[in-house]
Design a protein around this motif. Structure first.
Motif, PDB file in Angstrom:
ATOM      1  N   PHE A 100      -7.354  33.160  24.214  1.00  0.00           N
ATOM      2  CA  PHE A 100      -6.156  32.470  24.680  1.00  0.00           C
ATOM      3  C   PHE A 100      -6.301  31.006  24.274  1.00  0.00           C
ATOM      4  CE2 PHE A 100      -6.749  36.097  27.423  1.00  0.00           C
ATOM      5  CZ  PHE A 100      -5.476  36.629  27.496  1.00  0.00           C
ATOM      6  N   CYS A 101      -5.329  30.475  23.540  1.00  0.00           N
ATOM      7  CA  CYS A 101      -5.491  29.146  22.948  1.00  0.00           C
ATOM      8  C   CYS A 101      -4.227  28.309  23.084  1.00  0.00           C
ATOM      9  CB  CYS A 101      -5.850  29.310  21.469  1.00  0.00           C
ATOM     10  SG  CYS A 101      -6.142  27.776  20.579  1.00  0.00           S
ATOM     11  N   ASP A 102      -4.415  27.060  23.456  1.00  0.00           N
ATOM     12  CA  ASP A 102      -3.340  26.072  23.463  1.00  0.00           C
ATOM     13  C   ASP A 102      -3.054  25.665  22.013  1.00  0.00           C
ATOM     14  OD1 ASP A 102      -1.510  24.144  24.290  1.00  0.00           O
ATOM     15  OD2 ASP A 102      -3.047  22.703  24.887  1.00  0.00           O
ATOM     16  N   LEU A 103      -1.835  25.275  21.705  1.00  0.00           N
ATOM     17  CA  LEU A 103      -1.513  24.802  20.361  1.00  0.00           C
ATOM     18  C   LEU A 103      -1.798  23.320  20.205  1.00  0.00           C
ATOM     19  CD1 LEU A 103       1.830  26.655  19.527  1.00  0.00           C
ATOM     20  CD2 LEU A 103      -0.532  27.346  19.058  1.00  0.00           C
ATOM     21  N   GLY A 104      -1.594  22.532  21.259  1.00  0.00           N
ATOM     22  CA  GLY A 104      -1.769  21.086  21.184  1.00  0.00           C
ATOM     23  C   GLY A 104      -3.159  20.652  21.593  1.00  0.00           C
ATOM     24  N   LEU A 105      -4.114  20.841  20.699  1.00  0.00           N
ATOM     25  CA  LEU A 105      -5.503  20.478  20.997  1.00  0.00           C
ATOM     26  C   LEU A 105      -5.862  19.164  20.316  1.00  0.00           C
ATOM     27  CD1 LEU A 105      -7.080  23.997  20.436  1.00  0.00           C
ATOM     28  CD2 LEU A 105      -6.737  22.854  22.638  1.00  0.00           C
ATOM     29  N   PRO A 106      -6.756  18.376  20.940  1.00  0.00           N
ATOM     30  CA  PRO A 106      -7.176  17.107  20.333  1.00  0.00           C
ATOM     31  C   PRO A 106      -8.218  17.335  19.241  1.00  0.00           C
ATOM     32  CG  PRO A 106      -8.363  17.449  22.367  1.00  0.00           C
ATOM     33  CD  PRO A 106      -7.381  18.592  22.233  1.00  0.00           C
ATOM     34  N   GLY A 107      -8.476  16.309  18.471  1.00  0.00           N
ATOM     35  CA  GLY A 107      -9.523  16.385  17.459  1.00  0.00           C
ATOM     36  C   GLY A 107      -8.974  16.707  16.090  1.00  0.00           C
ATOM     37  N   ASP A 108      -9.859  17.128  15.220  1.00  0.00           N
ATOM     38  CA  ASP A 108      -9.500  17.388  13.832  1.00  0.00           C
ATOM     39  C   ASP A 108      -8.792  18.722  13.631  1.00  0.00           C
ATOM     40  OD1 ASP A 108     -10.650  14.993  13.110  1.00  0.00           O
ATOM     41  OD2 ASP A 108     -12.576  15.893  12.589  1.00  0.00           O
ATOM     42  N   MET A 109      -8.749  19.545  14.679  1.00  0.00           N
ATOM     43  CA  MET A 109      -8.186  20.884  14.546  1.00  0.00           C
ATOM     44  C   MET A 109      -7.310  21.199  15.752  1.00  0.00           C
ATOM     45  SD  MET A 109     -10.406  24.418  14.172  1.00  0.00           S
ATOM     46  CE  MET A 109     -11.102  23.995  12.595  1.00  0.00           C
ATOM     47  N   ASN A 110      -6.033  21.491  15.512  1.00  0.00           N
ATOM     48  CA  ASN A 110      -5.163  21.900  16.617  1.00  0.00           C
ATOM     49  C   ASN A 110      -5.193  23.424  16.741  1.00  0.00           C
ATOM     50  OD1 ASN A 110      -3.336  23.017  14.731  1.00  0.00           O
ATOM     51  ND2 ASN A 110      -2.085  21.175  14.677  1.00  0.00           N
ATOM     52  N   GLY A 111      -4.378  23.975  17.603  1.00  0.00           N
ATOM     53  CA  GLY A 111      -4.384  25.406  17.826  1.00  0.00           C
ATOM     54  C   GLY A 111      -3.966  26.216  16.607  1.00  0.00           C
ATOM     55  N   LEU A 112      -3.034  25.686  15.825  1.00  0.00           N
ATOM     56  CA  LEU A 112      -2.620  26.385  14.602  1.00  0.00           C
ATOM     57  C   LEU A 112      -3.761  26.426  13.597  1.00  0.00           C
ATOM     58  CD1 LEU A 112       0.976  24.903  14.179  1.00  0.00           C
ATOM     59  CD2 LEU A 112       0.329  27.102  15.192  1.00  0.00           C
ATOM     60  N   THR A 149       1.208  27.693  25.501  1.00  0.00           N
ATOM     61  CA  THR A 149       1.562  26.380  24.996  1.00  0.00           C
ATOM     62  C   THR A 149       2.823  25.797  25.619  1.00  0.00           C
ATOM     63  OG1 THR A 149       2.020  25.159  22.950  1.00  0.00           O
ATOM     64  CG2 THR A 149       2.831  27.422  23.077  1.00  0.00           C
ATOM     65  N   GLY A 150       2.903  24.499  25.555  1.00  0.00           N
ATOM     66  CA  GLY A 150       4.112  23.795  25.947  1.00  0.00           C
ATOM     67  C   GLY A 150       5.092  23.685  24.796  1.00  0.00           C
ATOM     68  N   TYR A 151       4.647  24.002  23.595  1.00  0.00           N
ATOM     69  CA  TYR A 151       5.511  23.976  22.410  1.00  0.00           C
ATOM     70  C   TYR A 151       6.255  25.305  22.350  1.00  0.00           C
ATOM     71  CZ  TYR A 151       2.593  20.023  21.085  1.00  0.00           C
ATOM     72  OH  TYR A 151       1.926  18.824  21.072  1.00  0.00           O
ATOM     73  N   THR A 152       7.506  25.308  22.776  1.00  0.00           N
ATOM     74  CA  THR A 152       8.193  26.572  22.996  1.00  0.00           C
ATOM     75  C   THR A 152       9.484  26.755  22.195  1.00  0.00           C
ATOM     76  OG1 THR A 152       9.337  25.630  24.909  1.00  0.00           O
ATOM     77  CG2 THR A 152       7.252  26.798  25.325  1.00  0.00           C
ATOM     78  N   SER A 153       9.733  25.879  21.228  1.00  0.00           N
ATOM     79  CA  SER A 153      10.928  26.091  20.411  1.00  0.00           C
ATOM     80  C   SER A 153      10.724  27.320  19.534  1.00  0.00           C
ATOM     81  CB  SER A 153      11.201  24.866  19.532  1.00  0.00           C
ATOM     82  OG  SER A 153      10.251  24.801  18.473  1.00  0.00           O
ATOM     83  N   GLU A 154      11.803  27.858  19.018  1.00  0.00           N
ATOM     84  CA  GLU A 154      11.689  29.006  18.117  1.00  0.00           C
ATOM     85  C   GLU A 154      10.863  28.645  16.888  1.00  0.00           C
ATOM     86  OE1 GLU A 154      12.436  32.184  18.722  1.00  0.00           O
ATOM     87  OE2 GLU A 154      12.920  31.438  20.714  1.00  0.00           O
ATOM     88  N   GLN A 155      10.993  27.414  16.418  1.00  0.00           N
ATOM     89  CA  GLN A 155      10.209  26.958  15.262  1.00  0.00           C
ATOM     90  C   GLN A 155       8.715  26.918  15.606  1.00  0.00           C
ATOM     91  OE1 GLN A 155      11.323  23.081  13.823  1.00  0.00           O
ATOM     92  NE2 GLN A 155      10.217  23.346  11.899  1.00  0.00           N
ATOM     93  N   ASP A 156       8.389  26.446  16.815  1.00  0.00           N
ATOM     94  CA  ASP A 156       6.988  26.417  17.253  1.00  0.00           C
ATOM     95  C   ASP A 156       6.414  27.831  17.356  1.00  0.00           C
ATOM     96  OD1 ASP A 156       6.889  23.597  17.524  1.00  0.00           O
ATOM     97  OD2 ASP A 156       7.693  23.729  19.563  1.00  0.00           O
ATOM     98  N   LYS A 157       7.198  28.739  17.925  1.00  0.00           N
ATOM     99  CA  LYS A 157       6.742  30.135  18.049  1.00  0.00           C
ATOM    100  C   LYS A 157       6.535  30.760  16.675  1.00  0.00           C
ATOM    101  CE  LYS A 157       9.058  30.860  22.454  1.00  0.00           C
ATOM    102  NZ  LYS A 157      10.157  31.550  23.142  1.00  0.00           N
ATOM    103  N   ALA A 158       7.457  30.502  15.754  1.00  0.00           N
ATOM    104  CA  ALA A 158       7.330  31.051  14.399  1.00  0.00           C
ATOM    105  C   ALA A 158       6.100  30.486  13.705  1.00  0.00           C
ATOM    106  CB  ALA A 158       8.596  30.756  13.592  1.00  0.00           C
ATOM    107  N   ALA A 159       5.832  29.200  13.897  1.00  0.00           N
ATOM    108  CA  ALA A 159       4.645  28.584  13.290  1.00  0.00           C
ATOM    109  C   ALA A 159       3.370  29.193  13.861  1.00  0.00           C
ATOM    110  CB  ALA A 159       4.661  27.073  13.504  1.00  0.00           C
ATOM    111  N   ALA A 160       3.364  29.465  15.155  1.00  0.00           N
ATOM    112  CA  ALA A 160       2.192  30.074  15.787  1.00  0.00           C
ATOM    113  C   ALA A 160       1.965  31.484  15.243  1.00  0.00           C
ATOM    114  CB  ALA A 160       2.361  30.103  17.304  1.00  0.00           C
ATOM    115  N   MET A 161       3.015  32.258  15.132  1.00  0.00           N
ATOM    116  CA  MET A 161       2.880  33.619  14.612  1.00  0.00           C
ATOM    117  C   MET A 161       2.431  33.587  13.149  1.00  0.00           C
ATOM    118  SD  MET A 161       3.479  35.400  17.285  1.00  0.00           S
ATOM    119  CE  MET A 161       3.830  37.081  16.844  1.00  0.00           C
TER     120      MET A 161
END
Length: 129
Positions: A56-68, A89-101
């Protein structure tokens, strides 16, 4: 890979320590053995060491690597690519969901998530070796 008590091993990747603890507590109630990482880089190392049944992973992570980036790295690693990935995640737009998938997540749950979301993800995606 289940542990010696036949519990599913879950990895939670979340920079908010309180939220990470909440997810771990719920996973524990669900019969899982949860592990946590607060940064994606550390999560990759932990994943290679424990071979979790589900992540289970958040998309908005700090550092050099985010969840994507984390998801892409898992999918590029032969030893990790088949592990189910669930974004919380708090990033819940359709574009955010598509990017995650597209990055390799199997499911995307908005924050705040529902208890039943975790239950369903465990039932649907966790390996039962």
């Amino acid at each position: 890979m289940q542990n010696e008590n036949n519990k599913l091993i879950a990895l939670v990747v979340e920079d908010n320590q309180d939220f990470a603890q909440l997810v771990c507590d719920i996973l524990h109630i669900q019969g899982c053995t949860p592990h946590v990482a607060y940064r994606a880089e550390a999560a990759l190392t932990i994943a290679r060491n424990i071979n979790p049944d589900i992540v289970f992973c958040d998309l908005g992570l700090p550092g050099d690597m985010n969840g994507l980036d984390f998801a892409r790295s898992m999918r590029a690693d032969a030893s990790l690519r088949s592990i189910p990935l669930v974004a919380i995640t708090g990033y819940t737009s359709e574009q955010d969901k598509a990017a995650a998938m597209a990055a390799g997540f199997n499911m995307v749950f908005p924050k705040p998530f529902k208890f039943v979301d975790l239950t369903n993800a465990i039932a649907q995606y966790a390996r039962r070796d």
